[in-house]
Design a protein around this motif. Sequence first.
Motif, PDB file in Angstrom:
ATOM      1  N   LYS A   1      -3.740   6.651   7.008  1.00  0.00           N
ATOM      2  CA  LYS A   1      -2.549   6.894   7.817  1.00  0.00           C
ATOM      3  C   LYS A   1      -1.348   7.226   6.945  1.00  0.00           C
ATOM      4  O   LYS A   1      -0.585   8.172   7.237  1.00  0.00           O
ATOM      5  CB  LYS A   1      -2.236   5.680   8.686  1.00  0.00           C
ATOM      6  CG  LYS A   1      -1.055   5.907   9.632  1.00  0.00           C
ATOM      7  CD  LYS A   1      -0.767   4.694  10.476  1.00  0.00           C
ATOM      8  CE  LYS A   1       0.311   4.998  11.519  1.00  0.00           C
ATOM      9  NZ  LYS A   1       1.540   5.577  10.944  1.00  0.00           N
ATOM     10  N   LEU A   2      -1.159   6.481   5.851  1.00  0.00           N
ATOM     11  CA  LEU A   2      -0.036   6.759   4.950  1.00  0.00           C
ATOM     12  C   LEU A   2      -0.155   8.157   4.354  1.00  0.00           C
ATOM     13  O   LEU A   2       0.825   8.915   4.315  1.00  0.00           O
ATOM     14  CB  LEU A   2      -0.001   5.708   3.830  1.00  0.00           C
ATOM     15  CG  LEU A   2       0.464   4.300   4.226  1.00  0.00           C
ATOM     16  CD1 LEU A   2       0.123   3.303   3.125  1.00  0.00           C
ATOM     17  CD2 LEU A   2       1.964   4.300   4.495  1.00  0.00           C
ATOM     18  N   PHE A   3      -1.333   8.506   3.875  1.00  0.00           N
ATOM     19  CA  PHE A   3      -1.521   9.826   3.272  1.00  0.00           C
ATOM     20  C   PHE A   3      -1.351  10.938   4.300  1.00  0.00           C
ATOM     21  O   PHE A   3      -0.832  12.012   3.987  1.00  0.00           O
ATOM     22  CB  PHE A   3      -2.906   9.919   2.627  1.00  0.00           C
ATOM     23  CG  PHE A   3      -3.045   9.132   1.352  1.00  0.00           C
ATOM     24  CD1 PHE A   3      -2.093   9.237   0.343  1.00  0.00           C
ATOM     25  CD2 PHE A   3      -4.133   8.287   1.156  1.00  0.00           C
ATOM     26  CE1 PHE A   3      -2.229   8.519  -0.847  1.00  0.00           C
ATOM     27  CE2 PHE A   3      -4.270   7.580  -0.020  1.00  0.00           C
ATOM     28  CZ  PHE A   3      -3.312   7.689  -1.022  1.00  0.00           C
TER      29      PHE A   3
ATOM     30  N   LEU B   1       0.822  -1.207   0.000  1.00  0.00           N
ATOM     31  CA  LEU B   1       0.000   0.000   0.000  1.00  0.00           C
ATOM     32  C   LEU B   1       0.859   1.261   0.000  1.00  0.00           C
ATOM     33  O   LEU B   1       0.500   2.267  -0.605  1.00  0.00           O
ATOM     34  CB  LEU B   1      -0.925  -0.004   1.218  1.00  0.00           C
ATOM     35  CG  LEU B   1      -2.043  -1.054   1.254  1.00  0.00           C
ATOM     36  CD1 LEU B   1      -2.814  -0.952   2.553  1.00  0.00           C
ATOM     37  CD2 LEU B   1      -2.987  -0.877   0.061  1.00  0.00           C
ATOM     38  N   GLU B   2       2.001   1.199   0.652  1.00  0.00           N
ATOM     39  CA  GLU B   2       2.877   2.363   0.723  1.00  0.00           C
ATOM     40  C   GLU B   2       3.364   2.782  -0.665  1.00  0.00           C
ATOM     41  O   GLU B   2       3.449   3.974  -0.976  1.00  0.00           O
ATOM     42  CB  GLU B   2       4.078   2.076   1.622  1.00  0.00           C
ATOM     43  CG  GLU B   2       4.994   3.288   1.812  1.00  0.00           C
ATOM     44  CD  GLU B   2       6.143   3.002   2.752  1.00  0.00           C
ATOM     45  OE1 GLU B   2       6.771   3.972   3.222  1.00  0.00           O
ATOM     46  OE2 GLU B   2       6.427   1.812   3.018  1.00  0.00           O
ATOM     47  N   GLU B   3       3.668   1.813  -1.520  1.00  0.00           N
ATOM     48  CA  GLU B   3       4.124   2.143  -2.876  1.00  0.00           C
ATOM     49  C   GLU B   3       3.020   2.843  -3.664  1.00  0.00           C
ATOM     50  O   GLU B   3       3.270   3.844  -4.355  1.00  0.00           O
ATOM     51  CB  GLU B   3       4.573   0.889  -3.619  1.00  0.00           C
ATOM     52  CG  GLU B   3       5.026   1.182  -5.054  1.00  0.00           C
ATOM     53  CD  GLU B   3       5.553  -0.043  -5.788  1.00  0.00           C
ATOM     54  OE1 GLU B   3       5.606   0.011  -7.038  1.00  0.00           O
ATOM     55  OE2 GLU B   3       5.905  -1.032  -5.123  1.00  0.00           O
ATOM     56  N   THR B   4       1.799   2.325  -3.556  1.00  0.00           N
ATOM     57  CA  THR B   4       0.674   2.957  -4.241  1.00  0.00           C
ATOM     58  C   THR B   4       0.445   4.362  -3.703  1.00  0.00           C
ATOM     59  O   THR B   4       0.231   5.313  -4.473  1.00  0.00           O
ATOM     60  CB  THR B   4      -0.595   2.117  -4.062  1.00  0.00           C
ATOM     61  OG1 THR B   4      -0.383   0.815  -4.622  1.00  0.00           O
ATOM     62  CG2 THR B   4      -1.784   2.763  -4.750  1.00  0.00           C
TER      63      THR B   4
ATOM     64  N   THR C   1      -0.496  14.135   1.998  1.00  0.00           N
ATOM     65  CA  THR C   1      -1.149  14.063   0.692  1.00  0.00           C
ATOM     66  C   THR C   1      -2.609  14.500   0.827  1.00  0.00           C
ATOM     67  O   THR C   1      -3.281  14.090   1.768  1.00  0.00           O
ATOM     68  CB  THR C   1      -1.121  12.612   0.168  1.00  0.00           C
ATOM     69  OG1 THR C   1       0.209  12.115   0.231  1.00  0.00           O
ATOM     70  CG2 THR C   1      -1.632  12.532  -1.264  1.00  0.00           C
ATOM     71  N   PRO C   2      -3.121  15.305  -0.102  1.00  0.00           N
ATOM     72  CA  PRO C   2      -4.532  15.717  -0.025  1.00  0.00           C
ATOM     73  C   PRO C   2      -5.489  14.601  -0.455  1.00  0.00           C
ATOM     74  O   PRO C   2      -6.168  14.681  -1.478  1.00  0.00           O
ATOM     75  CB  PRO C   2      -4.594  16.919  -0.966  1.00  0.00           C
ATOM     76  CG  PRO C   2      -3.512  16.676  -1.963  1.00  0.00           C
ATOM     77  CD  PRO C   2      -2.404  15.994  -1.201  1.00  0.00           C
ATOM     78  N   PHE C   3      -5.526  13.548   0.362  1.00  0.00           N
ATOM     79  CA  PHE C   3      -6.475  12.464   0.146  1.00  0.00           C
ATOM     80  C   PHE C   3      -7.830  12.907   0.684  1.00  0.00           C
ATOM     81  O   PHE C   3      -7.942  13.304   1.843  1.00  0.00           O
ATOM     82  CB  PHE C   3      -6.016  11.198   0.866  1.00  0.00           C
ATOM     83  CG  PHE C   3      -7.085  10.135   0.962  1.00  0.00           C
ATOM     84  CD1 PHE C   3      -7.446   9.417  -0.162  1.00  0.00           C
ATOM     85  CD2 PHE C   3      -7.732   9.875   2.158  1.00  0.00           C
ATOM     86  CE1 PHE C   3      -8.437   8.444  -0.097  1.00  0.00           C
ATOM     87  CE2 PHE C   3      -8.722   8.905   2.240  1.00  0.00           C
ATOM     88  CZ  PHE C   3      -9.079   8.181   1.109  1.00  0.00           C
ATOM     89  N   VAL C   4      -8.873  12.839  -0.168  1.00  0.00           N
ATOM     90  CA  VAL C   4     -10.154  13.394   0.260  1.00  0.00           C
ATOM     91  C   VAL C   4     -11.336  12.446   0.112  1.00  0.00           C
ATOM     92  O   VAL C   4     -12.391  12.696   0.708  1.00  0.00           O
ATOM     93  CB  VAL C   4     -10.485  14.699  -0.505  1.00  0.00           C
ATOM     94  CG1 VAL C   4      -9.489  15.796  -0.155  1.00  0.00           C
ATOM     95  CG2 VAL C   4     -10.542  14.462  -2.019  1.00  0.00           C
ATOM     96  N   ILE C   5     -11.206  11.338  -0.676  1.00  0.00           N
ATOM     97  CA  ILE C   5     -12.443  10.630  -1.008  1.00  0.00           C
ATOM     98  C   ILE C   5     -12.213   9.152  -1.316  1.00  0.00           C
ATOM     99  O   ILE C   5     -11.153   8.764  -1.809  1.00  0.00           O
ATOM    100  CB  ILE C   5     -13.142  11.326  -2.199  1.00  0.00           C
ATOM    101  CG1 ILE C   5     -14.629  10.964  -2.258  1.00  0.00           C
ATOM    102  CG2 ILE C   5     -12.429  11.043  -3.519  1.00  0.00           C
ATOM    103  CD1 ILE C   5     -15.447  12.006  -2.986  1.00  0.00           C
ATOM    104  N   HIS C   6     -13.215   8.368  -0.978  1.00  0.00           N
ATOM    105  CA  HIS C   6     -13.242   6.951  -1.316  1.00  0.00           C
ATOM    106  C   HIS C   6     -14.456   6.718  -2.213  1.00  0.00           C
ATOM    107  O   HIS C   6     -15.522   7.290  -1.993  1.00  0.00           O
ATOM    108  CB  HIS C   6     -13.374   6.102  -0.052  1.00  0.00           C
ATOM    109  CG  HIS C   6     -13.235   4.627  -0.279  1.00  0.00           C
ATOM    110  ND1 HIS C   6     -14.132   3.893  -1.031  1.00  0.00           N
ATOM    111  CD2 HIS C   6     -12.302   3.736   0.147  1.00  0.00           C
ATOM    112  CE1 HIS C   6     -13.758   2.618  -1.058  1.00  0.00           C
ATOM    113  NE2 HIS C   6     -12.660   2.501  -0.345  1.00  0.00           N
TER     114      HIS C   6
END
Length: 338
Positions: A179-181, A145-148, A186-191
């Motif tokens: 947690k990674l983002f 998951l970290e690589e992605t 990183t601007p992770f905002v949505i699933h």
Amino acid sequence: MYEASNARYDGMLYKRVGNSGLKLSALALGFWHNFGSVDPFEKQKAIVHEAFDLGITYFDLANNYGPTPGSAEENFGRILAEDFKSYRDEMIIASKAGYQMWPGPYGEWGSRKSIIASADQSLKRLGLDYVDIFYSHRPDPATPLEETALALDQLVRNGKALYIGISNYSGQQTQSMIKLFRDLKTPFVIHQPRYNMFNREAETDLFPILHTEHQAAAVFSPLSQGLLTNKYLNGIPEDSRANRTSSHFLESKQVEETIQTVRQLNEIAVSRDQSLAQMALAWNLRVPEVASVLIGASRPEQLVDNVKALDHLAFSDDELKQIDQILLRQPRIDWSNN
């Protein structure tokens, strides 16, 4: 020459995406079907024009949407170039990488190689310098998951995406990615999960995590490939998706297994002065974590009808109880081919 309606923002609802500053139109136009190389281009243009005139600002694509793969992005890129140059900053345009796009080991999944190459290809097809949201379309069991996460983060840092999303990840995988983002800033905002009356796993697996983490969802397949519409109330039409032997998305068996449930749900919709599709869309939007619901369209009139769902979003406790009771009586359906 296309000129957008001056009233385009009057009837649409815009919902904040988690605790970010971004807002999405409550209904979004998805390009999974009806925008490929096999579909009439002028009809595609008419659908996109109608969507924007209705206040839909979120346009959801993926690298492999077609058929042929990539053609939905190419067609939308052409529509953007011809009609929407002056409106680009009023649009949220998203794409994804993860499902098979080209032959060989790098044409799918979630490696850094695949994600970055795919994003570059998507931008060329769209004719854009950046997309507003770029998604990992599915988790890769063979890639950490970290690589992605690092690959998606690099897209933002290189100016190729403003925000990041993930799709089809389990609740546990989503928790790990958050947690990674967060560590990467990183601007992770949505699933983006599948969610509808016949597919409610997100209610227990995903939505509680999004609630705790102040994140949002944009849900797809809200009408369960047409099951939650009036189309199949009186049997399977000859020209319907369920009547095509080559369909990988809906089979006649699934229509037959759900018809009694659908008819009972339709009775509630009628009592609410809504079509079944309108009620199903409103039902999805009752979830606080759902910022946007992705709808498809094969003609502009469908969008006009679906947007009317926003006229009656509220449900009484009794209506929700009745819907739950109806759905609890529905035997489990095999969705393995969808």
